[in-house]
Design an enzyme around this catalytic site. Structure first.
Site, PDB file in Angstrom:
ATOM      1  N   GLY A  14       4.441   5.504  -8.496  1.00  0.00           N
ATOM      2  CA  GLY A  14       3.052   5.977  -8.569  1.00  0.00           C
ATOM      3  C   GLY A  14       2.991   7.488  -8.381  1.00  0.00           C
ATOM      4  O   GLY A  14       3.654   8.026  -7.498  1.00  0.00           O
ATOM      5  N   ALA A  25       8.867  23.857  -6.834  1.00  0.00           N
ATOM      6  CA  ALA A  25       9.758  24.381  -5.782  1.00  0.00           C
ATOM      7  C   ALA A  25      11.219  24.076  -6.112  1.00  0.00           C
ATOM      8  O   ALA A  25      12.098  24.932  -5.923  1.00  0.00           O
ATOM      9  CB  ALA A  25       9.366  23.768  -4.440  1.00  0.00           C
ATOM     10  N   VAL A  26      11.481  22.879  -6.619  1.00  0.00           N
ATOM     11  CA  VAL A  26      12.865  22.522  -6.982  1.00  0.00           C
ATOM     12  C   VAL A  26      13.350  23.463  -8.094  1.00  0.00           C
ATOM     13  O   VAL A  26      14.442  24.041  -8.019  1.00  0.00           O
ATOM     14  CB  VAL A  26      12.939  21.044  -7.462  1.00  0.00           C
ATOM     15  CG1 VAL A  26      14.279  20.738  -8.124  1.00  0.00           C
ATOM     16  CG2 VAL A  26      12.679  20.095  -6.295  1.00  0.00           C
ATOM     17  N   ARG A  75       7.327   3.150 -13.882  1.00  0.00           N
ATOM     18  CA  ARG A  75       8.057   2.175 -13.066  1.00  0.00           C
ATOM     19  C   ARG A  75       9.014   1.498 -14.041  1.00  0.00           C
ATOM     20  O   ARG A  75       8.565   0.820 -14.965  1.00  0.00           O
ATOM     21  CB  ARG A  75       7.097   1.165 -12.440  1.00  0.00           C
ATOM     22  CG  ARG A  75       6.007   1.807 -11.564  1.00  0.00           C
ATOM     23  CD  ARG A  75       5.248   0.760 -10.781  1.00  0.00           C
ATOM     24  NE  ARG A  75       4.016   1.273 -10.203  1.00  0.00           N
ATOM     25  CZ  ARG A  75       3.932   1.926  -9.048  1.00  0.00           C
ATOM     26  NH1 ARG A  75       5.015   2.187  -8.358  1.00  0.00           N
ATOM     27  NH2 ARG A  75       2.761   2.340  -8.590  1.00  0.00           N
ATOM     28  N   ASP A 106       9.509   4.371  -2.121  1.00  0.00           N
ATOM     29  CA  ASP A 106      10.671   3.549  -1.743  1.00  0.00           C
ATOM     30  C   ASP A 106      11.364   2.889  -2.935  1.00  0.00           C
ATOM     31  O   ASP A 106      12.591   2.808  -2.966  1.00  0.00           O
ATOM     32  CB  ASP A 106      10.298   2.520  -0.659  1.00  0.00           C
ATOM     33  CG  ASP A 106       9.126   1.642  -1.063  1.00  0.00           C
ATOM     34  OD1 ASP A 106       8.481   1.913  -2.084  1.00  0.00           O
ATOM     35  OD2 ASP A 106       8.861   0.664  -0.331  1.00  0.00           O
ATOM     36  N   THR A 129       4.473   9.826  -2.214  1.00  0.00           N
ATOM     37  CA  THR A 129       3.653   8.623  -2.412  1.00  0.00           C
ATOM     38  C   THR A 129       2.424   8.732  -1.523  1.00  0.00           C
ATOM     39  O   THR A 129       2.515   9.206  -0.392  1.00  0.00           O
ATOM     40  CB  THR A 129       4.406   7.320  -2.074  1.00  0.00           C
ATOM     41  OG1 THR A 129       3.445   6.255  -1.923  1.00  0.00           O
ATOM     42  CG2 THR A 129       5.192   7.402  -0.783  1.00  0.00           C
ATOM     43  N   ASP A 131       1.097   6.366  -0.138  1.00  0.00           N
ATOM     44  CA  ASP A 131       1.116   5.272   0.845  1.00  0.00           C
ATOM     45  C   ASP A 131       1.639   5.691   2.227  1.00  0.00           C
ATOM     46  O   ASP A 131       1.384   5.000   3.218  1.00  0.00           O
ATOM     47  CB  ASP A 131       1.981   4.102   0.331  1.00  0.00           C
ATOM     48  CG  ASP A 131       1.466   3.517  -0.968  1.00  0.00           C
ATOM     49  OD1 ASP A 131       0.287   3.745  -1.300  1.00  0.00           O
ATOM     50  OD2 ASP A 131       2.248   2.844  -1.656  1.00  0.00           O
ATOM     51  N   ASP A 133       4.514   5.346   3.419  1.00  0.00           N
ATOM     52  CA  ASP A 133       5.252   4.241   4.025  1.00  0.00           C
ATOM     53  C   ASP A 133       6.772   4.431   3.984  1.00  0.00           C
ATOM     54  O   ASP A 133       7.513   3.458   3.974  1.00  0.00           O
ATOM     55  CB  ASP A 133       4.866   2.921   3.325  1.00  0.00           C
ATOM     56  CG  ASP A 133       5.141   2.966   1.824  1.00  0.00           C
ATOM     57  OD1 ASP A 133       5.387   4.060   1.290  1.00  0.00           O
ATOM     58  OD2 ASP A 133       5.099   1.900   1.187  1.00  0.00           O
ATOM     59  N   ARG A 166     -26.907  -1.710   5.276  1.00  0.00           N
ATOM     60  CA  ARG A 166     -25.979  -2.660   4.652  1.00  0.00           C
ATOM     61  C   ARG A 166     -24.606  -2.628   5.316  1.00  0.00           C
ATOM     62  O   ARG A 166     -24.207  -1.618   5.918  1.00  0.00           O
ATOM     63  CB  ARG A 166     -25.791  -2.307   3.175  1.00  0.00           C
ATOM     64  CG  ARG A 166     -26.922  -2.823   2.328  1.00  0.00           C
ATOM     65  CD  ARG A 166     -26.745  -2.404   0.884  1.00  0.00           C
ATOM     66  NE  ARG A 166     -27.725  -3.059   0.034  1.00  0.00           N
ATOM     67  CZ  ARG A 166     -28.112  -2.598  -1.136  1.00  0.00           C
ATOM     68  NH1 ARG A 166     -27.629  -1.477  -1.623  1.00  0.00           N
ATOM     69  NH2 ARG A 166     -29.004  -3.262  -1.848  1.00  0.00           N
ATOM     70  N   ARG A 175      -0.504  -0.252  -0.870  1.00  0.00           N
ATOM     71  CA  ARG A 175       0.407  -1.363  -1.194  1.00  0.00           C
ATOM     72  C   ARG A 175       0.473  -2.321  -0.015  1.00  0.00           C
ATOM     73  O   ARG A 175      -0.553  -2.890   0.350  1.00  0.00           O
ATOM     74  CB  ARG A 175       1.807  -0.838  -1.556  1.00  0.00           C
ATOM     75  CG  ARG A 175       2.626  -1.849  -2.342  1.00  0.00           C
ATOM     76  CD  ARG A 175       3.987  -1.282  -2.682  1.00  0.00           C
ATOM     77  NE  ARG A 175       3.894  -0.236  -3.652  1.00  0.00           N
ATOM     78  CZ  ARG A 175       3.850  -0.439  -4.966  1.00  0.00           C
ATOM     79  NH1 ARG A 175       3.896  -1.648  -5.447  1.00  0.00           N
ATOM     80  NH2 ARG A 175       3.773   0.571  -5.811  1.00  0.00           N
ATOM     81  N   GLY A 189     -14.960   7.084  10.914  1.00  0.00           N
ATOM     82  CA  GLY A 189     -15.683   6.333  11.945  1.00  0.00           C
ATOM     83  C   GLY A 189     -15.959   4.896  11.536  1.00  0.00           C
ATOM     84  O   GLY A 189     -17.003   4.322  11.903  1.00  0.00           O
TER      85      GLY A 189
HETATM   86  O1  F6P Z   1       2.465   3.251  -4.400  1.00  0.00           O
HETATM   87  C1  F6P Z   1       1.289   3.920  -4.709  1.00  0.00           C
HETATM   88  C2  F6P Z   1       0.225   2.953  -5.146  1.00  0.00           C
HETATM   89  O2  F6P Z   1      -0.927   3.703  -5.493  1.00  0.00           O
HETATM   90  C3  F6P Z   1      -0.112   1.844  -4.157  1.00  0.00           C
HETATM   91  O3  F6P Z   1      -0.984   2.282  -3.134  1.00  0.00           O
HETATM   92  C4  F6P Z   1      -0.725   0.814  -5.065  1.00  0.00           C
HETATM   93  O4  F6P Z   1      -0.586  -0.477  -4.518  1.00  0.00           O
HETATM   94  C5  F6P Z   1       0.091   0.948  -6.312  1.00  0.00           C
HETATM   95  O5  F6P Z   1       0.636   2.255  -6.305  1.00  0.00           O
HETATM   96  C6  F6P Z   1      -0.677   0.753  -7.605  1.00  0.00           C
HETATM   97  O6  F6P Z   1       0.214   0.867  -8.644  1.00  0.00           O
HETATM   98  P1  F6P Z   1      -0.212   0.933 -10.180  1.00  0.00           P
HETATM   99  O7  F6P Z   1      -0.895   2.244 -10.400  1.00  0.00           O
HETATM  100  O8  F6P Z   1       1.085   0.826 -10.912  1.00  0.00           O
HETATM  101  O9  F6P Z   1      -1.112  -0.221 -10.404  1.00  0.00           O
END
Ligand code: F6P
Length: 325
Positions: A14, A25-26, A75, A106, A129, A131, A133, A166, A175, A189
């Site tokens: 992603g 930078a690279v 991907r 990852d 990423t 995420d 993570d 509401r 993810r 908040g």
């Molecule tokens: O890994 C980044 C991310 O945006 C996740 O938060 C999400 O689950 C996933 O990619 C969505 O992937 P795609 O854009 O391939 O649907």
């Protein structure tokens, strides 16, 4: 110092705001050290297809402020097969690349780690990423910008939620990790934050809604997309019949969280990590990720970052818990 004449750089998985700052930078650090740079388009797909393009300093000017990635991303299912990786390696050999910088998450690093194990080619990963993570770095490139987008969106939802009294369920990305929901929820908040790292949160949610029923005030419930209890739509549908007095709405923030101009923090981190990645190749590193821990650049074995789970910080969970009264 390793003898490095030519390197490749790619973005994979992603996209995340700040990837362009890392590419810049690279590229410039390599050129500064008399190393030629090839951009590999569309991640591992481009590596398999030989879609390589030489990068000069001017090719990366004017991109530091841009979201997305100028190298495109993908991907790649083919790269998960030995045949796909063999084709990719043949292109790396054809272009005489002495090392690769992979900017991604990852999944991308799993591929990078296997590539370096199978063919001995030096690979350095830069964590990119939204995420956040990845084990071995406090923050990943794109996470800060993503959080700012979430804050901006939820603040706006708060205006309409409170005007109508509401209950809004807002689903955010991540993810199977809850970093975006947890920090985004604290920053806005949110009255309840539902993340996969915390179990049995329906009990907490029902308690909260029972309390809220007494005052008829609006609320924001932030739900991580990977939450064990289901999606925001599913959770909302489950509680609506139990609390018919509430006018419940659901918003899924979706891919707007991945776009936009990178924040200052992401630009600076990406720049630091891009420099560090090329320096790591020059330092003869073979299979590492460069990360930032407590403000300092660190090296973590790629195999360790892909195998180790990064948990959400306990102190942030405590903050969310205390402030949810
Ligand atoms: O890994 C980044 C991310 O945006 C996740 O938060 C999400 O689950 C996933 O990619 C969505 O992937 P795609 O854009 O391939 O649907």
């Amino acid at each position: 110092m390793a003898k490095i004449n030519r390197i490749g750089v790619l973005t994979s998985g992603g996209d995340a705001p700040g990837m362009n700052a890392a590419i810049r930078a690279v590229t410039r650090t390599a050129i500064y050290n008399n190393i030629e740079v090839y951009g590999i388009n569309r991640g591992y797909e481009g590596m398999i297809e030989g879609d390589f393009v030489k990068l000069q300093s001017k090719d990366v000017s004017g991109i530091i402020q841009k979201g997305g990635t100028i190298l495109k991303t993908a991907r790649s299912a083919r790269f998960r097969t030995p045949e796909g990786r063999q084709e990719a390696y043949e292109n790396l050999t054809k272009f005489e690349l002495d090392g690769i910088v992979v900017i991604g998450g990852d999944g991308s690093f799993t591929g990078a780690s296997i590539l370096s194990q199978e063919f001995g080619i030096p690979v350095v990963g830069i964590p990119g990423t939204i995420d956040n993570d990845l084990y071995g770095t406090d923050y990943t490139i794109g996470y800060d910008t993503c959080l700012n987008t979430v804050v901006d969106a939820v603040d706006k939802i708060r205006d309409t939620a409170s005007s109508h009294n509401r209950i809004f369920f807002v689903e955010v990305m991540g993810r199977d990790a809850g970093f975006v929901a947890l920090e985004g929820g604290i920053a806005t908040g949110a009255e309840v934050i539902m993340i996969p790292e915390v179990k049995n949160q329906m009990v907490e949610l029902r308690q909260f809604l029972s309390e809220r029923a007494k005052s008829n005030r609006s609320s924001i419930i932030v739900v991580a997309e990977g939450d064990d209890e289901g999606s925001a739509i599913e959770i909302a549908a489950r509680v609506q019949p139990e609390f018919p007095q509430f006018d419940i709405r659901v918003t899924i923030l979706g891919h707007i969280q991945r776009g936009g101009s990178p924040s200052c923090y992401d630009r600076v981190s990406a720049s630091r990590l891009g420099v560090a990645a090329v320096e790591a190749l020059l330092d003869d590193q073979k299979s590492i990720m460069v990360g930032i821990v407590h403000g300092q650049v660190v090296h973590v074995p790629l195999s360790k970052t892909v195998k180790t789970h990064k948990g959400v910080p306990k102190n942030l969970l405590d903050v969310a818990h205390v402030l949810a009264i």
